[in-house]
Design a protein around this motif. Structure first.
Motif, PDB file in Angstrom:
ATOM      1  N   LYS A   3       0.868  -1.192   0.000  1.00 20.62           N
ATOM      2  CA  LYS A   3       0.000   0.000   0.000  1.00 20.62           C
ATOM      3  C   LYS A   3       0.899   1.235   0.000  1.00 20.62           C
ATOM      4  CE  LYS A   3      -4.591  -0.565   0.492  1.00 20.62           C
ATOM      5  NZ  LYS A   3      -4.634  -1.260  -0.810  1.00 20.62           N
ATOM      6  N   LYS A   4       0.520   2.189  -0.837  1.00 15.27           N
ATOM      7  CA  LYS A   4       1.312   3.427  -0.861  1.00 15.27           C
ATOM      8  C   LYS A   4       0.402   4.632  -0.705  1.00 15.27           C
ATOM      9  CE  LYS A   4       4.800   3.993  -3.685  1.00 15.27           C
ATOM     10  NZ  LYS A   4       5.523   4.066  -4.966  1.00 15.27           N
ATOM     11  N   LYS A   5       0.984   5.730  -0.331  1.00 12.11           N
ATOM     12  CA  LYS A   5       0.231   6.989  -0.248  1.00 12.11           C
ATOM     13  C   LYS A   5      -0.234   7.361  -1.656  1.00 12.11           C
ATOM     14  CE  LYS A   5       3.203   9.689   1.663  1.00 12.11           C
ATOM     15  NZ  LYS A   5       4.425   9.771   2.294  1.00 12.11           N
ATOM     16  N   PRO A   6      -1.290   8.195  -1.772  1.00 15.38           N
ATOM     17  CA  PRO A   6      -1.700   8.610  -3.114  1.00 15.38           C
ATOM     18  C   PRO A   6      -0.501   9.197  -3.848  1.00 15.38           C
ATOM     19  CG  PRO A   6      -3.087   9.639  -1.416  1.00 15.38           C
ATOM     20  CD  PRO A   6      -2.062   8.820  -0.710  1.00 15.38           C
ATOM     21  N   GLU A   7      -0.437   8.908  -5.137  1.00 25.83           N
ATOM     22  CA  GLU A   7       0.715   9.370  -5.914  1.00 25.83           C
ATOM     23  C   GLU A   7       0.682  10.881  -6.099  1.00 25.83           C
ATOM     24  OE1 GLU A   7       3.087   7.426  -7.005  1.00 25.83           O
ATOM     25  OE2 GLU A   7       2.282   5.399  -7.028  1.00 25.83           O
ATOM     26  N   HIS A   8      -0.526  11.462  -6.110  1.00 30.05           N
ATOM     27  CA  HIS A   8      -0.626  12.879  -6.445  1.00 30.05           C
ATOM     28  C   HIS A   8      -1.978  13.422  -6.025  1.00 30.05           C
ATOM     29  CE1 HIS A   8      -3.174  11.519  -9.707  1.00 30.05           C
ATOM     30  NE2 HIS A   8      -2.227  10.705 -10.080  1.00 30.05           N
ATOM     31  N   ALA A   9      -2.089  14.734  -6.048  1.00 30.09           N
ATOM     32  CA  ALA A   9      -3.370  15.391  -5.785  1.00 30.09           C
ATOM     33  C   ALA A   9      -4.369  14.936  -6.848  1.00 30.09           C
ATOM     34  CB  ALA A   9      -3.180  16.905  -5.862  1.00 30.09           C
ATOM     35  N   GLY A 249       2.266  28.653  -9.148  1.00 29.97           N
ATOM     36  CA  GLY A 249       2.609  27.270  -9.459  1.00 29.97           C
ATOM     37  C   GLY A 249       1.384  26.368  -9.546  1.00 29.97           C
ATOM     38  N   ILE A 250       1.596  25.156 -10.037  1.00 31.30           N
ATOM     39  CA  ILE A 250       0.541  24.132 -10.056  1.00 31.30           C
ATOM     40  C   ILE A 250       1.060  22.900  -9.333  1.00 31.30           C
ATOM     41  CG2 ILE A 250      -0.491  25.015 -12.194  1.00 31.30           C
ATOM     42  CD1 ILE A 250       0.835  22.689 -13.716  1.00 31.30           C
ATOM     43  N   PRO A 251       0.150  22.089  -8.765  1.00 31.51           N
ATOM     44  CA  PRO A 251       0.621  20.914  -8.021  1.00 31.51           C
ATOM     45  C   PRO A 251       1.079  19.798  -8.961  1.00 31.51           C
ATOM     46  CG  PRO A 251      -1.785  21.030  -7.996  1.00 31.51           C
ATOM     47  CD  PRO A 251      -1.307  22.255  -8.711  1.00 31.51           C
ATOM     48  N   TYR A 252       2.278  19.354  -8.780  1.00 33.84           N
ATOM     49  CA  TYR A 252       2.794  18.239  -9.572  1.00 33.84           C
ATOM     50  C   TYR A 252       2.960  16.982  -8.725  1.00 33.84           C
ATOM     51  CZ  TYR A 252       4.259  21.410 -13.372  1.00 33.84           C
ATOM     52  OH  TYR A 252       4.292  22.318 -14.402  1.00 33.84           O
ATOM     53  N   PHE A 253       3.452  17.179  -7.498  1.00 30.59           N
ATOM     54  CA  PHE A 253       3.989  16.044  -6.751  1.00 30.59           C
ATOM     55  C   PHE A 253       3.193  15.787  -5.478  1.00 30.59           C
ATOM     56  CE2 PHE A 253       7.656  18.234  -8.871  1.00 30.59           C
ATOM     57  CZ  PHE A 253       7.690  17.358  -9.959  1.00 30.59           C
ATOM     58  N   PRO A 254       3.323  14.555  -4.922  1.00 30.46           N
ATOM     59  CA  PRO A 254       2.613  14.249  -3.680  1.00 30.46           C
ATOM     60  C   PRO A 254       2.874  15.339  -2.644  1.00 30.46           C
ATOM     61  CG  PRO A 254       3.724  12.299  -4.512  1.00 30.46           C
ATOM     62  CD  PRO A 254       4.133  13.429  -5.397  1.00 30.46           C
ATOM     63  N   GLY A 255       1.819  15.818  -2.013  1.00 35.55           N
ATOM     64  CA  GLY A 255       1.967  16.867  -1.001  1.00 35.55           C
ATOM     65  C   GLY A 255       1.744  18.263  -1.556  1.00 35.55           C
ATOM     66  N   GLY A 294      -0.940  24.893 -17.719  1.00 41.08           N
ATOM     67  CA  GLY A 294      -0.249  23.658 -17.319  1.00 41.08           C
ATOM     68  C   GLY A 294      -1.172  22.490 -17.028  1.00 41.08           C
ATOM     69  N   GLU A 295      -2.279  22.781 -16.328  1.00 37.99           N
ATOM     70  CA  GLU A 295      -3.151  21.679 -15.909  1.00 37.99           C
ATOM     71  C   GLU A 295      -4.134  21.265 -16.994  1.00 37.99           C
ATOM     72  OE1 GLU A 295      -4.081  21.616 -11.534  1.00 37.99           O
ATOM     73  OE2 GLU A 295      -3.597  23.742 -11.779  1.00 37.99           O
ATOM     74  N   PRO A 340       1.901  13.210 -12.115  1.00 36.13           N
ATOM     75  CA  PRO A 340       0.716  12.351 -12.057  1.00 36.13           C
ATOM     76  C   PRO A 340       0.539  11.587 -13.375  1.00 36.13           C
ATOM     77  CG  PRO A 340       0.169  14.646 -11.509  1.00 36.13           C
ATOM     78  CD  PRO A 340       1.581  14.638 -11.971  1.00 36.13           C
ATOM     79  N   VAL A 341       0.241  10.302 -13.245  1.00 33.01           N
ATOM     80  CA  VAL A 341       0.156   9.419 -14.415  1.00 33.01           C
ATOM     81  C   VAL A 341      -1.103   8.567 -14.308  1.00 33.01           C
ATOM     82  CG1 VAL A 341       1.233   7.374 -15.493  1.00 33.01           C
ATOM     83  CG2 VAL A 341       2.662   9.295 -14.770  1.00 33.01           C
ATOM     84  N   ALA A 342      -1.710   8.217 -15.437  1.00 32.26           N
ATOM     85  CA  ALA A 342      -2.823   7.261 -15.450  1.00 32.26           C
ATOM     86  C   ALA A 342      -2.684   6.351 -16.658  1.00 32.26           C
ATOM     87  CB  ALA A 342      -4.161   7.999 -15.510  1.00 32.26           C
ATOM     88  N   ILE A 343      -3.320   5.181 -16.552  1.00 31.40           N
ATOM     89  CA  ILE A 343      -3.475   4.319 -17.732  1.00 31.40           C
ATOM     90  C   ILE A 343      -4.862   4.659 -18.274  1.00 31.40           C
ATOM     91  CG2 ILE A 343      -3.459   1.942 -18.613  1.00 31.40           C
ATOM     92  CD1 ILE A 343      -0.795   2.767 -17.248  1.00 31.40           C
ATOM     93  N   ALA A 344      -4.894   5.392 -19.386  1.00 32.28           N
ATOM     94  CA  ALA A 344      -6.136   6.047 -19.817  1.00 32.28           C
ATOM     95  C   ALA A 344      -7.285   5.080 -20.046  1.00 32.28           C
ATOM     96  CB  ALA A 344      -5.886   6.839 -21.101  1.00 32.28           C
ATOM     97  N   ASN A 345      -6.990   3.899 -20.587  1.00 33.61           N
ATOM     98  CA  ASN A 345      -8.059   2.967 -20.924  1.00 33.61           C
ATOM     99  C   ASN A 345      -8.327   1.953 -19.816  1.00 33.61           C
ATOM    100  OD1 ASN A 345      -5.396   2.220 -21.805  1.00 33.61           O
ATOM    101  ND2 ASN A 345      -6.294   0.343 -22.619  1.00 33.61           N
ATOM    102  N   ARG A 346      -7.755   2.162 -18.647  1.00 30.01           N
ATOM    103  CA  ARG A 346      -8.011   1.239 -17.527  1.00 30.01           C
ATOM    104  C   ARG A 346      -8.323   2.028 -16.253  1.00 30.01           C
ATOM    105  NH1 ARG A 346      -6.694  -4.049 -19.133  1.00 30.01           N
ATOM    106  NH2 ARG A 346      -5.261  -4.072 -20.901  1.00 30.01           N
ATOM    107  N   MET A 347      -9.118   3.071 -16.403  1.00 30.67           N
ATOM    108  CA  MET A 347      -9.401   3.938 -15.262  1.00 30.67           C
ATOM    109  C   MET A 347     -10.244   3.228 -14.193  1.00 30.67           C
ATOM    110  SD  MET A 347      -7.694   6.631 -15.967  1.00 30.67           S
ATOM    111  CE  MET A 347      -8.212   7.854 -14.770  1.00 30.67           C
TER     112      MET A 347
END
Ligand SMILES: *Cc1c(COP(=O)(O)O)cnc(C)c1O
Length: 411
Positions: A3-9, A249-255, A294-295, A340-347
């Motif tokens: 288990k890991k913390k959320p990767e991103h906002a 700025g915009i949020p990129y990273f965890p936290g 950016g977002e 932040p990354v996603a697998i677009a076709n496996r949401m």
């Protein structure tokens, strides 16, 4: 699986339809089909417009919003921006050509940059854009070239302030800098300026980029306005415009968290009231690149191989650092962190696994995601990198390794 913390906002701008990520109302795989190939960048103009609306809602109504083209110079996107912002800031004659092609009034465009060539100065004077002068030499060159053209050019002085924007991703003011004229030298520059045929517009004070701290941003804005008031006393005429930079700025990273625009707007409103008591007719401008676009952008690649090496899974994509240097962590970052990354076709896929996402280049620098927990992906799936609307393609070494340049689309 660990288990890991959320990767991103949470990323909210791209709705999921039947398990697949969408942008601009269509799924990523439909868009890939329409474009005919991966990788590509896609920018959502509705999201961009909504961001500008939000800024208008919370920022003081008298504040002018400029777009800094450097963040994303895609011509269609710049065209869209030209309809919704109050002006544009650019930093090369190439960007100037893109900005002028939108039909925006040149008097709303300003040109900064520490090493403008004779040719760039010539073009900027002829076009009638405001030149943010970065040195005494540049001022003399502008005076000479404009005399040859029989034009009185619009000029502002870019000031290197004696303070910095604290905790910025990139500092561009304070201390010794290649940018602008040290604030203590500005009075003597203004004295010389008064002897030349130059149309003095005002000051440009840009301190830094990618800042997520409201308190620091406000402190810098207040100091910038105060500095402008004190420098205005040395000017031959009252300044018409003060550009106090941006750096949102915009949020990129965890936290990382989103900036609170209400706090920023309320604070700036107070400072502007104070400022306008001294200089009632002077416009105040902020210039934003990353925060505006950016977002609203994603970078899409396809998985072309999946393999396991000594226990680590690698998803090998058809993209990489040659298209997206900043997501690879090599664009000014001190330590590599995952965008932040996603697998677009496996949401909607719930089974996750830890993977490393890499590009197709023959260098270990070509990493797009390290040890990320993502839905189990296969060859042919689409990897999406969010927060990719600014400092993406145009900030990447596309010639490195000789692959094709990816498409960009505004949807
Ligand atoms: C890079 C730059 C900007 C844009 O910065 P963002 O962090 O993208 O908002 C604005 N003004 C100047 C002078 C710049 O060099």
């Amino acid at each position: 699986m660990e288990k890991k913390k959320p990767e991103h906002a949470p990323i909210t701008g791209f709705p999921v339809r039947e398990g697949e990520l969408t942008i601009g109302g269509i799924t990523v795989s439909q868009l890939a089909g329409r474009l005919g190939s991966t990788p590509f960048y896609a920018y959502d103009k509705v999201l961009i417009s909504e961001r500008i609306d939000e800024l208008r809602k919370y920022m003081p109504s008298r504040l002018k919003l400029h777009y800094a083209i450097k963040a994303n110079p895609m011509p269609e996107l710049v065209q869209h921006m030209s309809q919704i912002v109050d002006g544009m800031d650019l930093a090369s004659s190439g960007e100037m050509a893109i900005a002028l092609a939108t039909g925006m009034d040149p008097s709303l465009i300003s040109f900064a940059g520490p090493g403008k060539t004779e040719q760039e100065l010539f073009l900027a004077i002829a076009a009638g854009v405001t030149i943010n002068m970065e040195s005494f030499n540049e001022m003399e060159n502008i005076a000479r070239i404009s005399k040859e053209q029989n034009i009185i050019p619009r000029v502002a002085i870019r000031v290197n302030p004696d303070f910095e924007l604290k905790s910025s991703g990139m500092k561009m003011g304070g201390g010794p800098q290649q940018f602008g004229v040290d604030s203590e030298a500005v009075p003597s520059m203004l004295k010389r300026l008064a002897e030349l045929d130059l149309d003095f517009i005002g000051f440009h004070i840009f301190s830094g980029s990618q800042n997520l701290n409201e308190k620091n941003l406000l402190e810098t804005q207040e100091k910038s306005l105060d500095l402008a008031i004190s420098l205005a006393k040395y000017a031959p005429i009252k300044p018409k415009k003060i550009n106090i930079g941006g750096g949102f700025g915009i949020p990129y990273f965890p936290g990382d968290t989103q900036l609170d625009l209400k706090i920023l707007g309320d604070g700036l409103s107070n400072y502007m009231n104070k400022f306008h008591k001294e200089l009632p007719d002077c416009e105040v401008v902020i210039e934003l690149g990353r925060y505006m676009v950016g977002e609203a952008g994603i970078y899409v690649t396809k998985i072309i191989d999946k393999k396991t090496s000594r226990g680590e899974i690698y998803l090998i994509t058809d993209g990489g650092m040659h298209h997206h240097l900043s997501a690879s962590g090599n664009f000014g970052q001190l330590i590599r962190k995952n965008y932040p990354v996603a697998i677009a076709n496996r949401m909607s896929v719930l089974t996750t696994e830890q993977v490393n996402i890499v590009g197709c280049l023959c260098t270990p620098l070509d990493r797009l995601g390290d040890k990320m927990m993502l839905p189990k992906a296969e060859v042919g799936d689409y990897v999406v990198i969010f927060q990719s609307g600014a400092y993406g393609l145009s900030a990447s070494p596309t010639a490195f390794l000789g692959h094709a340049i990816p498409k960009e689309v505004l949807v």
